[in-house]
Each structure stands twice: as structure tokens, then as C-alpha cells.
Design a protein around this motif. Structure first.
Motif, short mmCIF file in Angstrom:
data_model
loop_
_atom_site.label_atom_id
_atom_site.label_comp_id
_atom_site.label_asym_id
_atom_site.label_seq_id
_atom_site.Cartn_x
_atom_site.Cartn_y
_atom_site.Cartn_z
N TYR A 126 0.86 -1.19 0.00
CA TYR A 126 0.00 0.00 0.00
C TYR A 126 0.89 1.23 0.00
CZ TYR A 126 -4.05 2.90 0.95
OH TYR A 126 -5.06 3.83 0.84
N HIS A 127 0.54 2.23 -0.78
CA HIS A 127 1.30 3.49 -0.84
C HIS A 127 0.66 4.48 0.13
CE1 HIS A 127 2.46 1.49 -4.58
NE2 HIS A 127 3.58 2.18 -4.48
N PHE A 128 1.35 4.72 1.25
CA PHE A 128 0.86 5.61 2.29
C PHE A 128 1.39 7.03 2.11
CE2 PHE A 128 0.67 1.51 4.46
CZ PHE A 128 -0.55 1.59 5.13
N PRO A 129 0.52 8.02 1.89
CA PRO A 129 0.99 9.40 2.01
C PRO A 129 1.41 9.63 3.47
CG PRO A 129 -1.12 9.31 0.88
CD PRO A 129 -0.87 7.94 1.46
N ILE A 130 2.56 10.27 3.66
CA ILE A 130 3.06 10.58 5.00
C ILE A 130 2.83 12.06 5.24
CG2 ILE A 130 5.04 10.51 6.55
CD1 ILE A 130 4.13 7.73 5.46
N VAL A 131 2.05 12.38 6.27
CA VAL A 131 1.70 13.77 6.57
C VAL A 131 2.30 14.16 7.92
CG1 VAL A 131 -0.20 15.38 6.96
CG2 VAL A 131 -0.45 13.55 5.27
N GLU A 132 3.08 15.22 7.91
CA GLU A 132 3.64 15.76 9.15
C GLU A 132 2.57 16.62 9.82
OE1 GLU A 132 6.81 19.06 9.77
OE2 GLU A 132 7.86 17.13 9.56
N ILE A 133 2.22 16.28 11.05
CA ILE A 133 1.13 16.95 11.77
C ILE A 133 1.55 18.36 12.19
CG2 ILE A 133 -0.31 16.91 13.85
CD1 ILE A 133 0.08 13.81 13.83
N LYS A 134 0.71 19.33 11.86
CA LYS A 134 0.88 20.70 12.36
C LYS A 134 -0.12 20.98 13.47
CE LYS A 134 2.72 22.90 8.22
NZ LYS A 134 2.53 23.97 7.24
N LYS A 135 -1.37 20.49 13.28
CA LYS A 135 -2.42 20.72 14.27
C LYS A 135 -3.44 19.59 14.18
CE LYS A 135 -5.31 24.27 16.22
NZ LYS A 135 -5.70 25.64 16.26
N LEU A 136 -3.98 19.19 15.33
CA LEU A 136 -4.97 18.12 15.41
C LEU A 136 -6.24 18.61 16.08
CD1 LEU A 136 -2.99 15.03 16.76
CD2 LEU A 136 -4.24 15.14 14.62
N TRP A 137 -7.36 18.08 15.62
CA TRP A 137 -8.65 18.30 16.27
C TRP A 137 -9.25 16.93 16.55
CZ3 TRP A 137 -6.88 21.04 12.14
CH2 TRP A 137 -6.74 22.42 12.32
N LEU A 138 -9.52 16.63 17.81
CA LEU A 138 -10.14 15.36 18.18
C LEU A 138 -11.64 15.53 18.20
CD1 LEU A 138 -7.80 14.22 21.06
CD2 LEU A 138 -7.84 13.41 18.71
N TRP A 139 -12.34 14.48 17.78
CA TRP A 139 -13.80 14.51 17.75
C TRP A 139 -14.34 13.65 18.86
CZ3 TRP A 139 -16.00 18.26 15.03
CH2 TRP A 139 -15.22 18.90 14.07
N SER A 140 -15.43 13.00 18.64
CA SER A 140 -16.15 12.27 19.68
C SER A 140 -15.23 11.34 20.47
CB SER A 140 -17.27 11.46 19.03
OG SER A 140 -16.73 10.59 18.06
N PRO A 141 -15.65 11.00 21.68
CA PRO A 141 -14.85 10.05 22.47
C PRO A 141 -14.66 8.74 21.71
CG PRO A 141 -16.62 10.99 23.79
CD PRO A 141 -16.85 11.43 22.37
N PRO A 142 -13.64 7.98 22.08
CA PRO A 142 -13.39 6.72 21.38
C PRO A 142 -14.63 5.84 21.35
CG PRO A 142 -11.66 7.18 22.99
CD PRO A 142 -12.72 8.22 23.18
N GLY A 143 -14.88 5.23 20.19
CA GLY A 143 -15.99 4.32 20.05
C GLY A 143 -17.33 4.99 19.79
#
Length: 160
Positions: A126-143
């Protein structure tokens, strides 16, 4: 006077209804599958992608997350009611607590495409694009997957 108060209240409701999750840039990003097909065109490009964490791994100087990408919804979060648009790996510099990003956690990130690496999904390459994280936003709790939002429309019209 009453009409103007209603007009002001209506405009405020419309403005609030148009807001997205705080701070998520409105970029028209290519899908991870598109980047994997022609990576040389996208190296160095800033992207806003969302998805669900499949796995996270701490390495010596970084943390890598494999993410199943989805189109973004009206709030900028991953719309898991749509088909996935490929996988990518998000790389955060230094140590990130993978317990905060368990399998199934929904997130959106702003990052830069650094390269495309060949990896494995099961026995398949599989060809994975590699993205360097600048900023993250988390959404709903796990599950917990956010249900689709019911939209309410307001219109003015007449019928003959």
C-alpha cells in the motif's frame, strides 16, 4: 421594531449555523488516494484530512498514526457515513500519548505531505501518504461516532 429584532436574531442563527469546528482551515485538499497515485505533485503541500485512527505507534523521535481517511463533513470532521478515501500515516514529532488516540478515535488534522512510503495492509503493498502533523482536532470520544446532523432549512416563498 419587532421585525428588526426578528431579523437580527435570524441573522445571528444563520451565522452560528455556518460556523465550523474552531480553527479548522477551509482547504480544498486532495484525497489520500489521489496523493498516493501521483506523490511528486503533492510533496510540500498543506492538507486538511480527517479520519479514524487504526493504530498508533511511538518511535524513537516521533509518533506515527495510521488513519483511515473519510471526506470531511460540514463541521470539518470525518464523515464516516461516506466511503473511505484511502489510508495515510500522520507523523507527530516527539512523543504523543497513543492512549489519547486509540483505534476508532475520529480526528481532523492540518499537515504537510512529506512523502509517500510503501507499506503493508495485510499481505498487500500500500502506498501511504506521510503527513507531518501541524495541528490536530479530536472529535467524539473513542468508540462514539457522531450521528449525521439534521439540517433545518428556512425559506421564504409562495405558491400559486
Amino acid at each position: 421594531m419587532v421585525f428588526s429584532n426578528w431579523l437580527i436574531a435570524g441573522m445571528a442563527v444563520l451565522l452560528v449555523g455556518c460556523a465550523t469546528h474552531e480553527g479548522i482551515p477551509d482547504l480544498d485538499s486532495p484525497a489520500p488516494k489521489t496523493v498516493a497515485l501521483a506523490p511528486e505533485r503533492f510533496i510540500g503541500q498543506e492538507v486538511v484530512w480527517g479520519g479514524v485512527v487504526l493504530v498508533g505507534e511511538n518511535r524513537e523521535q516521533s509518533t506515527v498514526f495510521e488513519i483511515l481517511a473519510y471526506p470531511l463533513d460540514w463541521q470539518g470532521g470525518p464523515d464516516v457515513t461516506e466511503p473511505s478515501i484511502g489510508r495515510f500515516q500522520a507523523v507527530g514529532q516527539g512523543y504523543m500519548e497513543t492512549g489519547d488516540f486509540p483505534s476508532g478515535r475520529a480526528l481532523t488534522l492540518l499537515g504537510t505531505v512529506k512523502e509517500v512510503r510503501v507499506g503493508q495492509v495485510g499481505a498487500a503493498d500500500y502506498h501511504f501518504p506521510i503527513v507531518e502533523i501541524k495541528k490536530l482536532w479530536l472529535w467524539s470520544p473513542p468508540g462514539v461516532i457522531r450521528p449525521p446532523r439534521t439540517r433545518v432549512g428556512i425559506s421564504v416563498g409562495f405558491r400559486l
